[in-house]
Design a protein around this motif. Structure first.
Motif, PDB file in Angstrom:
ATOM      1  N   ASN A 411       0.909  -1.122   0.059  1.00 44.38           N
ATOM      2  CA  ASN A 411      -0.033   0.055  -0.006  1.00 44.38           C
ATOM      3  C   ASN A 411       0.734   1.208   0.058  1.00 44.38           C
ATOM      4  O   ASN A 411       1.072   2.043   1.041  1.00 44.38           O
ATOM      5  CB  ASN A 411      -0.990  -0.240   1.324  1.00 44.38           C
ATOM      6  CG  ASN A 411      -1.669   1.105   1.519  1.00 44.38           C
ATOM      7  OD1 ASN A 411      -1.781   2.129   0.636  1.00 44.38           O
ATOM      8  ND2 ASN A 411      -2.855   1.354   2.339  1.00 44.38           N
ATOM      9  N   ALA A 412       1.401   1.805  -1.148  1.00 44.24           N
ATOM     10  CA  ALA A 412       2.323   2.949  -1.170  1.00 44.24           C
ATOM     11  C   ALA A 412       1.428   3.997  -1.323  1.00 44.24           C
ATOM     12  O   ALA A 412       1.978   5.079  -1.463  1.00 44.24           O
ATOM     13  CB  ALA A 412       3.452   2.721  -2.496  1.00 44.24           C
ATOM     14  N   SER A 413       0.140   4.103  -1.337  1.00 42.03           N
ATOM     15  CA  SER A 413      -0.720   5.094  -1.089  1.00 42.03           C
ATOM     16  C   SER A 413      -0.608   5.970   0.373  1.00 42.03           C
ATOM     17  O   SER A 413      -1.118   6.955   0.742  1.00 42.03           O
ATOM     18  CB  SER A 413      -2.084   5.059  -1.684  1.00 42.03           C
ATOM     19  OG  SER A 413      -2.318   4.466  -2.926  1.00 42.03           O
ATOM     20  N   GLU A 414      -0.360   4.560   1.401  1.00 39.83           N
ATOM     21  CA  GLU A 414      -0.609   4.986   2.621  1.00 39.83           C
ATOM     22  C   GLU A 414      -1.982   5.423   3.066  1.00 39.83           C
ATOM     23  O   GLU A 414      -2.243   6.155   3.908  1.00 39.83           O
ATOM     24  CB  GLU A 414       0.324   6.042   3.284  1.00 39.83           C
ATOM     25  CG  GLU A 414       1.888   5.661   3.057  1.00 39.83           C
ATOM     26  CD  GLU A 414       2.850   5.040   3.746  1.00 39.83           C
ATOM     27  OE1 GLU A 414       2.059   4.519   4.591  1.00 39.83           O
ATOM     28  OE2 GLU A 414       3.749   4.654   3.572  1.00 39.83           O
ATOM     29  N   TYR A 415      -2.861   5.150   2.162  1.00 45.27           N
ATOM     30  CA  TYR A 415      -4.356   5.207   2.424  1.00 45.27           C
ATOM     31  C   TYR A 415      -4.709   4.087   3.609  1.00 45.27           C
ATOM     32  O   TYR A 415      -4.480   3.148   3.605  1.00 45.27           O
ATOM     33  CB  TYR A 415      -4.908   4.652   0.959  1.00 45.27           C
ATOM     34  CG  TYR A 415      -6.564   4.590   1.118  1.00 45.27           C
ATOM     35  CD1 TYR A 415      -7.202   5.917   1.195  1.00 45.27           C
ATOM     36  CD2 TYR A 415      -7.046   3.369   1.005  1.00 45.27           C
ATOM     37  CE1 TYR A 415      -8.707   5.527   0.857  1.00 45.27           C
ATOM     38  CE2 TYR A 415      -8.567   3.387   1.139  1.00 45.27           C
ATOM     39  CZ  TYR A 415      -9.285   4.492   1.065  1.00 45.27           C
ATOM     40  OH  TYR A 415     -10.745   4.322   0.869  1.00 45.27           O
ATOM     41  N   CYS A 416      -5.531   4.697   4.340  1.00 42.81           N
ATOM     42  CA  CYS A 416      -6.015   3.728   5.557  1.00 42.81           C
ATOM     43  C   CYS A 416      -7.661   4.108   5.903  1.00 42.81           C
ATOM     44  O   CYS A 416      -7.700   5.095   6.473  1.00 42.81           O
ATOM     45  CB  CYS A 416      -5.026   3.931   6.751  1.00 42.81           C
ATOM     46  SG  CYS A 416      -5.317   2.987   8.109  1.00 42.81           S
ATOM     47  N   ARG A 417      -8.290   3.021   5.980  1.00 47.37           N
ATOM     48  CA  ARG A 417      -9.450   3.249   6.244  1.00 47.37           C
ATOM     49  C   ARG A 417     -10.191   2.105   7.223  1.00 47.37           C
ATOM     50  O   ARG A 417     -10.262   1.022   6.560  1.00 47.37           O
ATOM     51  CB  ARG A 417     -10.768   3.689   5.337  1.00 47.37           C
ATOM     52  CG  ARG A 417     -10.708   4.871   4.696  1.00 47.37           C
ATOM     53  CD  ARG A 417     -11.867   5.290   3.524  1.00 47.37           C
ATOM     54  NE  ARG A 417     -13.054   4.925   4.258  1.00 47.37           N
ATOM     55  CZ  ARG A 417     -14.109   5.627   3.752  1.00 47.37           C
ATOM     56  NH1 ARG A 417     -13.992   6.519   2.803  1.00 47.37           N
ATOM     57  NH2 ARG A 417     -15.284   5.444   4.340  1.00 47.37           N
ATOM     58  N   SER A 418     -10.162   2.027   8.504  1.00 47.02           N
ATOM     59  CA  SER A 418     -10.485   0.964   9.467  1.00 47.02           C
ATOM     60  C   SER A 418     -11.677   0.260   8.950  1.00 47.02           C
ATOM     61  O   SER A 418     -11.715  -0.863   9.183  1.00 47.02           O
ATOM     62  CB  SER A 418     -10.672   1.410  10.922  1.00 47.02           C
ATOM     63  OG  SER A 418     -11.703   2.583  11.145  1.00 47.02           O
ATOM     64  N   ASN A 419     -12.840   0.953   8.502  1.00 50.85           N
ATOM     65  CA  ASN A 419     -14.053   0.242   8.002  1.00 50.85           C
ATOM     66  C   ASN A 419     -13.657  -0.793   6.928  1.00 50.85           C
ATOM     67  O   ASN A 419     -14.272  -2.037   6.763  1.00 50.85           O
ATOM     68  CB  ASN A 419     -15.014   1.176   7.631  1.00 50.85           C
ATOM     69  CG  ASN A 419     -14.851   2.013   6.527  1.00 50.85           C
ATOM     70  OD1 ASN A 419     -13.847   2.487   6.494  1.00 50.85           O
ATOM     71  ND2 ASN A 419     -15.881   2.433   5.697  1.00 50.85           N
ATOM     72  N   ILE A 420     -12.818  -0.405   6.005  1.00 49.06           N
ATOM     73  CA  ILE A 420     -12.671  -1.145   4.973  1.00 49.06           C
ATOM     74  C   ILE A 420     -11.756  -2.450   5.200  1.00 49.06           C
ATOM     75  O   ILE A 420     -11.753  -3.678   5.102  1.00 49.06           O
ATOM     76  CB  ILE A 420     -11.660  -0.582   3.984  1.00 49.06           C
ATOM     77  CG1 ILE A 420     -12.577   0.392   3.094  1.00 49.06           C
ATOM     78  CG2 ILE A 420     -10.821  -1.440   2.882  1.00 49.06           C
ATOM     79  CD1 ILE A 420     -11.746   0.977   1.912  1.00 49.06           C
ATOM     80  N   ASP A 421     -10.670  -2.118   6.404  1.00 53.19           N
ATOM     81  CA  ASP A 421     -10.159  -3.317   6.883  1.00 53.19           C
ATOM     82  C   ASP A 421     -10.911  -4.214   7.870  1.00 53.19           C
ATOM     83  O   ASP A 421     -10.777  -5.517   7.485  1.00 53.19           O
ATOM     84  CB  ASP A 421      -9.011  -2.514   8.232  1.00 53.19           C
ATOM     85  CG  ASP A 421      -7.770  -2.344   7.406  1.00 53.19           C
ATOM     86  OD1 ASP A 421      -7.963  -1.965   6.330  1.00 53.19           O
ATOM     87  OD2 ASP A 421      -6.729  -1.960   8.253  1.00 53.19           O
ATOM     88  N   ASP A 422     -12.184  -3.778   8.389  1.00 51.31           N
ATOM     89  CA  ASP A 422     -13.142  -4.818   8.914  1.00 51.31           C
ATOM     90  C   ASP A 422     -13.753  -5.609   7.832  1.00 51.31           C
ATOM     91  O   ASP A 422     -13.989  -6.732   8.210  1.00 51.31           O
ATOM     92  CB  ASP A 422     -14.099  -4.037   9.649  1.00 51.31           C
ATOM     93  CG  ASP A 422     -13.767  -2.968  10.805  1.00 51.31           C
ATOM     94  OD1 ASP A 422     -12.500  -3.657  11.245  1.00 51.31           O
ATOM     95  OD2 ASP A 422     -14.239  -2.039  11.496  1.00 51.31           O
ATOM     96  N   ASP A 423     -14.158  -4.967   6.624  1.00 55.40           N
ATOM     97  CA  ASP A 423     -14.839  -5.792   5.773  1.00 55.40           C
ATOM     98  C   ASP A 423     -13.894  -6.738   4.805  1.00 55.40           C
ATOM     99  O   ASP A 423     -14.197  -7.837   4.905  1.00 55.40           O
ATOM    100  CB  ASP A 423     -15.362  -4.626   4.657  1.00 55.40           C
ATOM    101  CG  ASP A 423     -16.501  -3.903   4.976  1.00 55.40           C
ATOM    102  OD1 ASP A 423     -16.997  -4.303   6.100  1.00 55.40           O
ATOM    103  OD2 ASP A 423     -16.881  -2.861   4.196  1.00 55.40           O
ATOM    104  N   ILE A 424     -12.352  -6.357   4.856  1.00 54.26           N
ATOM    105  CA  ILE A 424     -11.461  -7.191   4.354  1.00 54.26           C
ATOM    106  C   ILE A 424     -11.691  -8.479   5.230  1.00 54.26           C
ATOM    107  O   ILE A 424     -11.751  -9.452   5.210  1.00 54.26           O
ATOM    108  CB  ILE A 424     -10.270  -6.819   4.372  1.00 54.26           C
ATOM    109  CG1 ILE A 424      -9.998  -5.702   3.064  1.00 54.26           C
ATOM    110  CG2 ILE A 424      -9.115  -7.846   4.184  1.00 54.26           C
ATOM    111  CD1 ILE A 424      -8.868  -4.842   3.183  1.00 54.26           C
ATOM    112  N   ARG A 425     -11.306  -8.224   6.672  1.00 53.41           N
ATOM    113  CA  ARG A 425     -11.397  -9.485   7.791  1.00 53.41           C
ATOM    114  C   ARG A 425     -12.610 -10.191   7.752  1.00 53.41           C
ATOM    115  O   ARG A 425     -12.338 -11.407   7.620  1.00 53.41           O
ATOM    116  CB  ARG A 425     -11.067  -8.893   9.122  1.00 53.41           C
ATOM    117  CG  ARG A 425      -9.663  -8.546   9.461  1.00 53.41           C
ATOM    118  CD  ARG A 425      -9.451  -8.001  10.695  1.00 53.41           C
ATOM    119  NE  ARG A 425      -9.963  -6.867  11.128  1.00 53.41           N
ATOM    120  CZ  ARG A 425      -9.133  -5.821  11.122  1.00 53.41           C
ATOM    121  NH1 ARG A 425      -7.832  -5.797  10.619  1.00 53.41           N
ATOM    122  NH2 ARG A 425      -9.583  -4.617  11.398  1.00 53.41           N
TER     123      ARG A 425
END
Length: 490
Positions: A411-425
């Motif tokens: 992730n070379a955008s250093e973009y970060c959204r915890s709700n996306i991480d929750d959906d990924i998990r």
């Protein structure tokens, strides 16, 4: 008479360690000298290799039955202990860790049976197990540290069960392999006794080597050379659409401008994917408005790339950047199809919204060191989903970067959204296909609305070979040709 296959690919693996870098050239090498537990066949189905069959024991456990009477190059016998050792090592690899994070433990039922226990239900466990190329535990253990781009025992020595044995390697210029006389697969049609792999970076030089008869099989063929190659007698061309996405990362940590959604949208609108595909790639790619190709669950039919310079300029003005700004950009020049030309075209397109690009292109080996260091404001990346599933794209390219779990490793955008991480998990454990589809499409939609990255296109794969080299039977859309099964007519 010995049958020799001379191959020219655009690159060779940076290391002999199959766990050092998660890259196409590493996996191509792994299919030559190691064997996977199972692999994808040309129809996208799983084919047993070192595992002969598997069965689900319960929600968290899958049992694998292993092939008997298989030996490593050293003569050491292959057994369950080698598979357990390999999976434990994969869990420590910086590049593979995120994929194997789902595996909690592996237990030995007997010498040829293992149980893989996952921390939660995982719909993609078999997809993940295609990356287990068992290592010779006796050979590697106690000298098996993984150091990216480092000098280690595993980066310079190899013992696998695969169809070929490495006999000579000059990094960056030549690799020689001989047929493994003790290879277990006696049913294979493969009749290649020797492989000589020469990396040739330049498209025209690589093609010239094939046309002059110096090599028998090349990849890739540049889009500008495809029509000409089709007309050459005794040469065959094989093209397959692939699921590899090319994209641009906009580093939001390095540049405050990229933190503004209007700027990210403007950049997306200023880049004309269709023009790049038509003019540079000659139609051998599909313009992308999202990460997931149409055969993946996350794909959304109406998410198309948009091109609109007027709107892009209006957004730049609204964000307070009417006069634009200057950025650095890096891209490889021998990794993806026409990558340098594509990067130059993008620089020209961004100049229309007054973004001046200082472009630097580098050979693959140097480029990925810079990529790992996030050395430029904008960076190009191509990604072939390891699991042939959308979530692999998301967990490596989009998730918040976490060195411990390996999430967001690219992730070379250093973009970060915890709700996306929750959906990924959640998508990693969701066994209901309908609910899983909704989760993956939700991520795709959020990325589109956020203009988190710039999707460019899904690249087609094109190989060429002499007619007598039956490549059609062994190439696939992941570009791991099964050269052990290649038949060459005498």
């Amino acid at each position: 008479m010995a049958t020799t296959l001379k191959i020219a690919f655009d690159t060779d693996p940076v290391s002999l360690d199959p766990h050092e870098q998660l890259s196409e050239s590493t996996l191509q090498f792994s299919h030559l000298v190691f064997d996977p537990l199972l692999r994808w066949d040309q129809n996208g189905q799983f084919e047993p290799r070192l595992a002969t069959k598997w069965e689900r024991i319960d929600n968290h456990t899958m049992r694998f039955f292993l092939r008997k009477n298989v030996t490593f190059r050293t003569g050491n016998p292959f057994s369950a202990k080698d598979v357990i050792y390999t999976i434990q090592r994969l869990k420590k690899s910086p590049d593979f860790r995120a994929m194997f994070d789902t595996i909690d433990t592996v237990s030995m039922v007997d010498n040829y049976t293992i149980d893989v226990h996952t921390t939660y239900t995982n719909p993609l466990l078999l997809n993940i197990m295609t990356y287990v190329f068992p290592l010779d535990k006796t050979f590697y253990q106690d000298q098996d540290q993984i150091i990216k781009y480092g000098e280690t025992f595993a980066s310079q020595h190899v013992s696998g069960t695969g169809p070929f044995i490495l006999v000579n390697r000059e990094l960056g210029s030549r690799m020689e392999l001989d047929r493994n006389p003790h290879y277990w697969d006696k049913d294979s049609a493969g009749n290649v006794d020797k492989v000589i792999l020469t990396p040739i970076r330049t498209d025209s030089t690589r093609l010239a080597a094939l046309l002059s008869g110096d090599v028998d099989f090349i990849f890739p063929v540049s889009p500008i050379d495809i029509e000409r190659t089709k007309k050459v007698p005794n040469i065959q061309l094989v093209t397959l659409p692939s699921t590899r996405i090319l994209l641009l990362h906009m580093n939001q940590k390095r540049r405050k401008e990229f933190q503004d959604i209007r700027v990210r949208k403007a950049i997306n609108l200023a880049i004309n994917q269709s023009l790049i595909v038509d003019k540079i790639l000659k139609g051998y790619a599909t313009p992308a408005g999202q990460l997931s190709p149409d055969r993946f669950l996350g794909h959304i039919n109406n998410l198309e790339p948009e091109y609109n310079i007027t709107e892009a300029l209006a957004l730049m003005k609204e964000a307070g950047y009417e006069d634009g700004f200057r950025i650095s950009m890096m891209a490889p020049n021998n990794r993806y199809m026409s990558d340098e030309k594509v990067a130059q075209a993008i620089s020209a397109m961004l100049s229309k919204i007054h973004i001046v690009v200082d472009l630097k292109t580098l050979p693959k080996a140097q480029y990925f060191k810079e990529f790992d260091n996030r050395s430029a404001d904008m960076m190009m990346l191509g990604w072939q989903s390891d699991t042939m599933d959308s979530n692999n794209l998301f967990e490596f390219i989009i998730a918040c970067t976490d060195a411990k779990t390996g999430m967001g490793a690219y992730n070379a955008s250093e973009y970060c959204r915890s709700n996306i991480d929750d959906d990924i998990r959640q998508a990693n454990r969701e066994m209901n296909p309908e609910r899983r589809l909704r989760l993956l499409q939700q991520i795709e939609r959020t990325l589109y609305k956020d203009a988190a990255i710039v999707p460019l296109y899904w690249q087609s794969l094109t190989w060429a070979a002499k007619d007598k080299v039956k490549i059609k039977d062994i190439v696939n859309d992941q570009n791991y040709p099964h050269i052990g099964d290649l038949f060459i007519e005498e």
